[in-house]
Design an enzyme around this catalytic site. Structure first.
Site, PDB file in Angstrom:
ATOM      1  N   ASP A 124       0.827  -1.200   0.000  1.00 30.61           N
ATOM      2  CA  ASP A 124       0.000   0.000   0.000  1.00 30.61           C
ATOM      3  C   ASP A 124       0.869   1.261   0.000  1.00 30.61           C
ATOM      4  O   ASP A 124       1.850   1.339   0.743  1.00 30.61           O
ATOM      5  CB  ASP A 124      -0.846  -0.048   1.288  1.00 30.61           C
ATOM      6  CG  ASP A 124      -1.947   0.978   1.325  1.00 30.61           C
ATOM      7  OD1 ASP A 124      -2.861   0.877   0.489  1.00 30.61           O
ATOM      8  OD2 ASP A 124      -1.909   1.867   2.196  1.00 30.61           O
ATOM      9  N   GLU A 135      14.322 -15.499   0.601  1.00 26.20           N
ATOM     10  CA  GLU A 135      14.605 -16.596   1.544  1.00 26.20           C
ATOM     11  C   GLU A 135      13.600 -17.735   1.371  1.00 26.20           C
ATOM     12  O   GLU A 135      13.779 -18.808   1.929  1.00 26.20           O
ATOM     13  CB  GLU A 135      14.508 -16.085   2.997  1.00 26.20           C
ATOM     14  CG  GLU A 135      15.573 -15.068   3.373  1.00 26.20           C
ATOM     15  CD  GLU A 135      15.214 -14.295   4.651  1.00 26.20           C
ATOM     16  OE1 GLU A 135      14.273 -14.711   5.374  1.00 26.20           O
ATOM     17  OE2 GLU A 135      15.858 -13.266   4.898  1.00 26.20           O
TER      18      GLU A 135
END
Ligand code: GLC
Length: 640
Positions: free
Chosen positions: A227, A302
């Protein structure tokens, strides 16, 4: 609607094996408040989304994006987050989010969640702590440093630190009160005063959001829609800026300094052309944001399930937008220049040309979108006398869109959007051709913009009206699994009871939807469209199927010889691999690919189309007449 055979492939066939899933994904935006209400309180919830997943599977999308469902006072529809790691009781519990993730994954749908890093809610424990801290102690200064507190100016600090305006209208600063009751410093809020901006120079803020990313990634989410991605970093010294931030543009100047109305009377600012915005804005698109996204990219890396970062960045020109999707940063950025082009061939043609060029430069896919929970629905915008207008909401006293015209153009625009290579977002209800609620009673409006502009802007409630699932049910079946509405919504006490309730008729009862739907939503209800030939739902389903079958999402874009934007004609080819021979529709050359020609007639007169094609899809029944494509129509011509 279709000539020639077209089959719908299994969705697994869709993505090219070497591309991550999001490169060409069609992603469906769920606004949880208004999608489906499983517990019958009048407000949509996560169990409602889970219940309706089969509908999304039938439609054939690849993923869903959920607008915020986190703990929130709901002052800005959940974009005011008080706890980023839990579900608001309005929407269920954390277990419901986990259940939804599992069910979606089992159905082959990926799930993107919303991340709101520019600001928290004023009810967030950090802000509560900041307000109660003594600014004269080191410990107090440390907790206040997570936000943007500044001393006021003028006598006794009674004036705001600078002239910045809130996106929702009114000043972007509110004065705080010290724990001893004396007037204190001011805090910055680019949005509502209940949404204090975070200080992204603060290491604790950075660490916290990396942890939040991991919290949801560990639960299996497939990405984040970020956002206000362009707003996190503010220019050094917070220099004055003579414009109100638009979600769309900053081009509208404030009234002259000294004018009593300065900063208030900027209604209509969203209608300016974002391309006009070339000046540096001290709270938007600052260079420092990119470093943040590089660190988030590393966090996502990751994980091995290719999670995606999607930027909500109202940035222009497009060259600036595509900086958010350079290698090592975000993966997608909503193309609002395309959204803002409106129903206009020249503007849309320009937007597409530049987007394709800029995307190529950085090696990122395009991310097309026509509507979302912040915009007047495109089926209504395209029915306005000026179909490039971009008002912030429509009310009963405003120009009313031509619904039939908007419906036609909306379907045709979907054929442009879904024909373009890249990823595409569908806002819930687009696939039903839903129009905006343009006559919503002002007393029911909840968007803070309506209040902060003193009604000058109607705001975004009209595009957030609950989904119509069943034409003949009260509340158009918004309370999925319930049969009867008994009374006003407890979550919006102003909402009247749905007419026609009969408390004795069925075992399960439900409250009226939190916002009433317009009468016309009955004709658009999902149960009037699913499996109904010629319906908007079936058109979307067919487009998604063919898009997948031909791999249009990873195809090569080129304007075709039919392209003539000055005459209102948009026409491009998408050539896609697939190992089968074919002929280019334009040149007739043999190419080892499949080719689709996407044509839209945004002009006033019927236009010629190619004479030969193996199959075609038309935007509506009367789109092709006497071998010509009619105005306000579109077609996909397929050659294999
Ligand atoms: C984004 C959201 C919008 C929200 C604003 C503040 O633009 O899409 O709904 O009001 O940010 O968080």
């Amino acid at each position: 609607m279709t000539t020639g055979p077209l089959s719908t492939p299994p969705s697994e066939a869709r993505n090219h094996p070497i591309n991550p899933w999001w490169v060409d994904a069609v992603i469906y935006q769920v606004y949880p408040r208004s999608f489906a209400d499983a517990d019958g309180d009048g407000m949509g919830d996560l169990a409602g989304v889970t219940a309706q997943l089969p509908y999304l599977e039938e439609l054939g999308v690849d993923a869903i994006w959920l607008s915020p469902f986190y703990v929130s006072p709901q002052r800005d529809g959940g974009y005011d987050v008080a706890d980023y790691r839990d579900v608001d009781p309005l929407f269920g519990r954390l277990e419901d989010a986990e259940r939804l993730l599992d069910a979606a994954h089992a159905a082959g749908l990926r799930v993107i969640v919303d991340l709101v890093p520019n600001h928290t809610s004023s009810a967030h424990p950090w802000f509560v702590e900041a307000l109660s801290a003594d600014p004269n102690t080191e410990a107090g200064r440390a907790v206040r440093d997570r936000y943007m507190f500044r001393p006021g100016t003028g006598a006794d600090g009674a004036e705001a630190p600078n002239n910045w305006q809130s996106t929702f209208g009114g000043p972007a600063w509110t004065r705080s009160t010290n724990p001893d009751g004396t007037p204190g410093d001011w805090y910055l809020h680019l949005f509502d005063s209940s949404q204090p901006d975070l200080n992204w120079d603060n290491a604790e803020v950075r660490g916290e959001f990396e942890d939040i990313l991991r919290f949801w990634l560990d639960r299996g989410v497939d990405g984040f829609r970020v956002d206000v991605a362009h707003g996190l970093v503010k220019a050094e010294g917070l220099p004055d800026h003579h414009a109100r931030p638009g979600m769309v543009t900053d081009a509208e100047p404030l009234a002259a300094a000294g004018d009593a109305d300065a900063g208030e009377d900027v209604a209509g600012h969203r209608e300016s052309n974002p391309q006009d915005h070339a000046h540096p804005v001290p709270y938007h698109d600052q260079e420092g944001v990119h470093e943040i996204y590089r660190s988030w990219n590393a966090v996502l890396a990751e994980y091995d399930h290719d999670p995606v970062l999607v930027a909500e960045a109202w940035v222009s020109p497009l060259e600036r937008l595509f900086r958010y999707v350079r290698p090592g940063e975000m993966h997608q950025a909503f193309n609002f220049t395309f959204l803002l082009a409106g129903w206009d061939a020249v503007r849309m043609s320009d937007a597409i040309t530049v987007s394709v060029q800029e995307a190529e430069k950085v090696g990122a896919p395009n991310t097309w979108v026509l509507s979302n929970h912040d915009t007047v629905r495109h089926a209504s915008r395209f029915g306005l006398a000026d179909p490039t207008r971009y008002p912030n909401g429509l009310g009963a006293e405003d120009e009313q869109p031509d619904e039939a015209l908007g419906w036609k153009r909306g379907r045709a625009a979907a054929m442009i959007e879904l024909g373009l290579p890249g990823s595409a977002y569908i806002y819930q209800g687009d696939e039903l051709g839903l129009p905006e609620h343009t006559t919503l009673d002002d007393s029911l409006r909840q968007d803070p913009t309506f209040v902060r502009t003193e009604g000058a802007e109607k705001g975004r409630d009209g595009c957030r009206v609950p989904m119509p699932w069943r034409a003949d049910a009260p509340g158009f079946g918004f309370a999925v699994g319930h049969h009867v509405n008994t009374g006003p919504s407890p979550v919006n006490p102003n909402t009247p009871a749905t007419p026609g309730h009969d408390a004795g008729a069925a075992p399960l009862t439900a409250a009226a939807p939190w916002l009433p739907q317009p009468e016309s939503y009955g004709t658009y209800a999902a149960d009037r469209q699913v499996d109904v030939v010629g319906s908007t739902f079936e058109l979307y389903r067919q487009l998604l199927g063919v898009r997948g079958e031909l791999d249009l999402g990873t195809g090569a874009f080129a304007w075709s010889r039919f392209h003539s934007p000055e005459l209102g004609v948009l026409a491009f080819t998408v050539a896609t691999g697939g190992g089968q021979g074919g002929y280019d529709l334009d040149s007739g050359d043999h190419i080892p690919e499949k080719v689709a020609l996407v044509m839209a007639n945004m002009g006033q007169t019927a236009v010629e189309v190619p004479e030969e094609y193996a199959a075609a899809i038309f935007s509506h029944d009367e789109a092709m007449q006497d071998g010509q494509l009619m105005p306000d129509s579109a077609a996909w011509f397929l050659r294999r």
